[in-house]
Design a protein around this motif. Structure first.
Motif, PDB file in Angstrom:
ATOM      1  N   PHE A 208       0.937  -1.311  -0.234  1.00  0.00           N
ATOM      2  CA  PHE A 208       0.051   0.058  -0.061  1.00  0.00           C
ATOM      3  C   PHE A 208       0.761   1.287   0.032  1.00  0.00           C
ATOM      4  CE2 PHE A 208      -2.813   3.241   2.227  1.00  0.00           C
ATOM      5  CZ  PHE A 208      -3.888   2.908   1.391  1.00  0.00           C
ATOM      6  N   GLN A 209       2.032   1.250   0.787  1.00  0.00           N
ATOM      7  CA  GLN A 209       2.721   2.600   0.729  1.00  0.00           C
ATOM      8  C   GLN A 209       3.569   2.577  -0.505  1.00  0.00           C
ATOM      9  OE1 GLN A 209       2.888   5.050   3.280  1.00  0.00           O
ATOM     10  NE2 GLN A 209       4.095   5.933   1.730  1.00  0.00           N
ATOM     11  N   ILE A 210       4.107   1.562  -1.056  1.00  0.00           N
ATOM     12  CA  ILE A 210       4.813   1.643  -2.424  1.00  0.00           C
ATOM     13  C   ILE A 210       3.837   2.433  -3.271  1.00  0.00           C
ATOM     14  CG2 ILE A 210       5.644   0.245  -4.177  1.00  0.00           C
ATOM     15  CD1 ILE A 210       6.736  -1.803  -2.199  1.00  0.00           C
ATOM     16  N   GLN A 211       2.601   1.589  -3.355  1.00  0.00           N
ATOM     17  CA  GLN A 211       1.781   2.421  -4.162  1.00  0.00           C
ATOM     18  C   GLN A 211       1.413   3.754  -3.754  1.00  0.00           C
ATOM     19  OE1 GLN A 211      -1.619  -0.038  -3.785  1.00  0.00           O
ATOM     20  NE2 GLN A 211      -2.051  -0.149  -6.152  1.00  0.00           N
ATOM     21  N   ASP A 212       1.106   4.087  -2.709  1.00  0.00           N
ATOM     22  CA  ASP A 212       1.085   5.621  -2.419  1.00  0.00           C
ATOM     23  C   ASP A 212       2.022   6.551  -2.838  1.00  0.00           C
ATOM     24  OD1 ASP A 212      -0.566   7.484  -0.632  1.00  0.00           O
ATOM     25  OD2 ASP A 212       1.642   7.711   0.104  1.00  0.00           O
ATOM     26  N   ASP A 213       3.548   5.851  -2.688  1.00  0.00           N
ATOM     27  CA  ASP A 213       4.608   6.392  -3.264  1.00  0.00           C
ATOM     28  C   ASP A 213       4.639   6.629  -4.669  1.00  0.00           C
ATOM     29  OD1 ASP A 213       5.577   6.822  -0.613  1.00  0.00           O
ATOM     30  OD2 ASP A 213       7.246   5.213  -0.870  1.00  0.00           O
ATOM     31  N   LEU A 214       4.279   5.612  -5.510  1.00  0.00           N
ATOM     32  CA  LEU A 214       4.139   5.955  -6.879  1.00  0.00           C
ATOM     33  C   LEU A 214       3.054   6.626  -7.357  1.00  0.00           C
ATOM     34  CD1 LEU A 214       4.232   1.851  -7.917  1.00  0.00           C
ATOM     35  CD2 LEU A 214       5.940   3.641  -8.539  1.00  0.00           C
ATOM     36  N   LEU A 215       1.856   6.720  -6.686  1.00  0.00           N
ATOM     37  CA  LEU A 215       0.969   7.487  -7.103  1.00  0.00           C
ATOM     38  C   LEU A 215       1.078   8.896  -6.786  1.00  0.00           C
ATOM     39  CD1 LEU A 215      -2.267   5.642  -5.413  1.00  0.00           C
ATOM     40  CD2 LEU A 215      -1.543   5.869  -7.974  1.00  0.00           C
ATOM     41  N   ASP A 216       1.968   9.069  -5.797  1.00  0.00           N
ATOM     42  CA  ASP A 216       2.657  10.638  -5.658  1.00  0.00           C
ATOM     43  C   ASP A 216       3.216  11.208  -6.871  1.00  0.00           C
ATOM     44  OD1 ASP A 216       2.705  12.408  -3.096  1.00  0.00           O
ATOM     45  OD2 ASP A 216       4.447  12.863  -4.242  1.00  0.00           O
ATOM     46  N   TYR A 217       3.872  10.510  -7.536  1.00  0.00           N
ATOM     47  CA  TYR A 217       4.063  10.883  -8.965  1.00  0.00           C
ATOM     48  C   TYR A 217       3.517  10.508 -10.155  1.00  0.00           C
ATOM     49  CZ  TYR A 217       8.342  10.726  -5.922  1.00  0.00           C
ATOM     50  OH  TYR A 217       9.419  10.834  -4.680  1.00  0.00           O
ATOM     51  N   GLY A 225      -7.160  13.316  -4.865  1.00  0.00           N
ATOM     52  CA  GLY A 225      -7.938  14.222  -4.014  1.00  0.00           C
ATOM     53  C   GLY A 225      -6.621  14.781  -3.187  1.00  0.00           C
ATOM     54  N   LYS A 226      -5.239  14.372  -3.323  1.00  0.00           N
ATOM     55  CA  LYS A 226      -4.263  15.346  -2.582  1.00  0.00           C
ATOM     56  C   LYS A 226      -3.180  15.518  -3.772  1.00  0.00           C
ATOM     57  CE  LYS A 226      -2.441  10.731  -0.950  1.00  0.00           C
ATOM     58  NZ  LYS A 226      -1.889   9.894  -0.099  1.00  0.00           N
ATOM     59  N   ALA A 227      -2.489  16.497  -3.030  1.00  0.00           N
ATOM     60  CA  ALA A 227      -1.542  17.005  -4.495  1.00  0.00           C
ATOM     61  C   ALA A 227      -0.576  16.132  -5.040  1.00  0.00           C
ATOM     62  CB  ALA A 227      -0.640  18.134  -3.690  1.00  0.00           C
ATOM     63  N   SER A 230       3.839  16.092  -4.094  1.00  0.00           N
ATOM     64  CA  SER A 230       3.997  16.734  -2.665  1.00  0.00           C
ATOM     65  C   SER A 230       5.415  15.711  -2.148  1.00  0.00           C
ATOM     66  CB  SER A 230       2.965  16.075  -1.687  1.00  0.00           C
ATOM     67  OG  SER A 230       3.234  16.051  -0.354  1.00  0.00           O
ATOM     68  N   ASP A 231       5.759  14.627  -2.393  1.00  0.00           N
ATOM     69  CA  ASP A 231       6.974  13.947  -1.946  1.00  0.00           C
ATOM     70  C   ASP A 231       7.962  14.698  -2.755  1.00  0.00           C
ATOM     71  OD1 ASP A 231       5.416  12.441  -0.235  1.00  0.00           O
ATOM     72  OD2 ASP A 231       5.545  10.689  -1.654  1.00  0.00           O
ATOM     73  N   LEU A 232       8.136  15.032  -4.013  1.00  0.00           N
ATOM     74  CA  LEU A 232       9.028  15.477  -4.845  1.00  0.00           C
ATOM     75  C   LEU A 232       9.325  16.928  -4.228  1.00  0.00           C
ATOM     76  CD1 LEU A 232      10.555  15.866  -7.400  1.00  0.00           C
ATOM     77  CD2 LEU A 232       8.665  16.631  -8.573  1.00  0.00           C
TER      78      LEU A 232
HETATM   79 MG    MG Z   1       2.375   9.749   0.289  1.00  0.00          MG
END
Ligand code: MG
Ligand code: IPE
Ligand code: IPE
Ligand code: MG
Ligand code: MG
Length: 323
Positions: A208-217, A225-227, A230-232
């Motif tokens: 789930f977190q790997i996917q969250d990181d992928l989705l962030d980019y 529904g979130k920017a 953001s991680d970048l």
């Molecule tokens: Mg994240």
């Protein structure tokens, strides 16, 4: 969120959340922000996991619902404070509490959310109450440890993949593994059964977190529904940046390092192309799939075949999420 399966479970969760909110009328300066964040919704991954984990043992009742909602309240506390820490103004497609009200309001709302979560958890009748509370509390502490490491890593030049994996196991994995474990405990599972459910949740949490990181980019702000980016912008080492540094070379690696150092949202599109062409996206997706298979294998000995099949449907929904 309309694509979410398990409508019946979700409706039970939402109704139970409303019941908890009804018991929090005054003062509105505290409870309005709490009502706001709880009603905006979200995927409800963790309470669903509590209920479906209990389902693999053939149990479903109000006690399980109380535990499920306690976990969702705890999760929302982590998000409210995380958005202050990450300076994110949008979550679930709406302004975050600290941007709609102010930081003090968001800090206090988060504090009260943990309190209300404990109230919800401790009102059930259960023979193993001490064990339930310990399981829940260990996760609260571990999420804070994970968040501390996450912040520590932001200020560092190098983070190893092993350090990153330890950090996400605490900040995200633990809440999912705890959800699965506590669902099993609430349903009176044997020690072996609750351990198996915890292992399932841990694999799922990592995926789930790997996917969250992928989705962030790779996603869009609309879908998430979130920017996006953001991680970048925070110059964070994530699964994606760590994999990319291992996998890219030559000009692509040089450009990657420039983009990561710059952090501008204008560069997200170029970063997406680098990740896609360099095979980083495909490698991330492969690892997510592998983790979900490991998660599934952990459930081999659970008694309710129907319950297990529902939990696997859930895992596959998580695996394919785009938001
Ligand atoms: Mg994240
Ligand atoms: C967000 O969790 C925080 C992470 C651990 C990635 P979710 O993606 O489950 O957030 P909501 O509850 O659906 O908004
Ligand atoms: C959040 O991690 C994890 C917790 C809230 C404990 P992130 O900072 O990656 O979550 P998002 O991306 O803001 O949802
Ligand atoms: Mg964060
Ligand atoms: Mg964040």
């Amino acid at each position: 969120v309309s694509q979410t399966p398990f409508r019946e479970h979700r409706e039970a969760i939402e109704a139970h959340i409303e019941q908890v909110l009804d018991s929090c009328p005054y003062p509105t300066s505290l409870y309005d922000p709490i009502r706001y964040v709880m009603r905006i919704g979200g995927k409800r991954v963790r309470p669903l996991l509590v209920m479906l984990a209990a389902g693999t043992l053939g149990r479903r009742d109000t006690a399980v619902l109380d535990v499920a909602v306690a976990v969702e309240l705890l999760h929302n506390f982590t998000l409210v404070h995380d958005d202050i820490m990450d300076r994110d103004d949008v979550r679930r497609g709406h302004p975050t509490i600290h941007s709609k009200w102010d930081e003090g309001t968001a800090i206090l709302a988060g504090d009260a959310l943990i309190g209300v979560a404990y109230r919800c958890l401790s009102r059930i009748e259960h023979s193993e109450m001490g064990e339930l509370i310990r399981t829940f509390t260990d996760a609260v502490v571990e999420v804070c440890e994970g968040q501390a490491l996450d912040k520590e890593f932001e200020g560092r030049d190098t983070v190893t993949l092993a350090e990153y994996e330890d950090m996400i196991a605490r900040k995200t994995g633990r809440l999912l593994s705890m959800s699965a474990r506590i669902g099993g405990l609430a349903a009176q599972g044997s020690p072996q059964q609750v351990d198996a459910l915890e292992a399932f949740g841990a694999y799922l949490g990592k995926a789930f977190q790997i996917q969250d990181d992928l989705l962030d980019y790779m996603s869009t702000t609309d879908a998430l529904g979130k920017a996006v980016g953001s991680d970048l912008a925070m110059h964070k080492s994530t699964f994606v940046t760590l994999m990319a540094k291992q996998m890219l070379s030559g000009n692509s690696l040089m450009r990657l390092n420039e983009i990561l150092a710059n952090g501008s949202p204008d560069l997200v599109g170029e970063l997406q192309r680098l990740l896609t062409d360099g095979g980083v996206l495909a490698e991330g997706e492969r690892q997510v799939e592998e983790l979900v298979h490991k998660a599934e294998a952990a459930l081999a000995d659970m008694p309710s075949a129907e319950g297990v099949s529902q939990l696997l449907t859930f895992a596959n929904w998580i695996l394919r999420r785009t938001f």
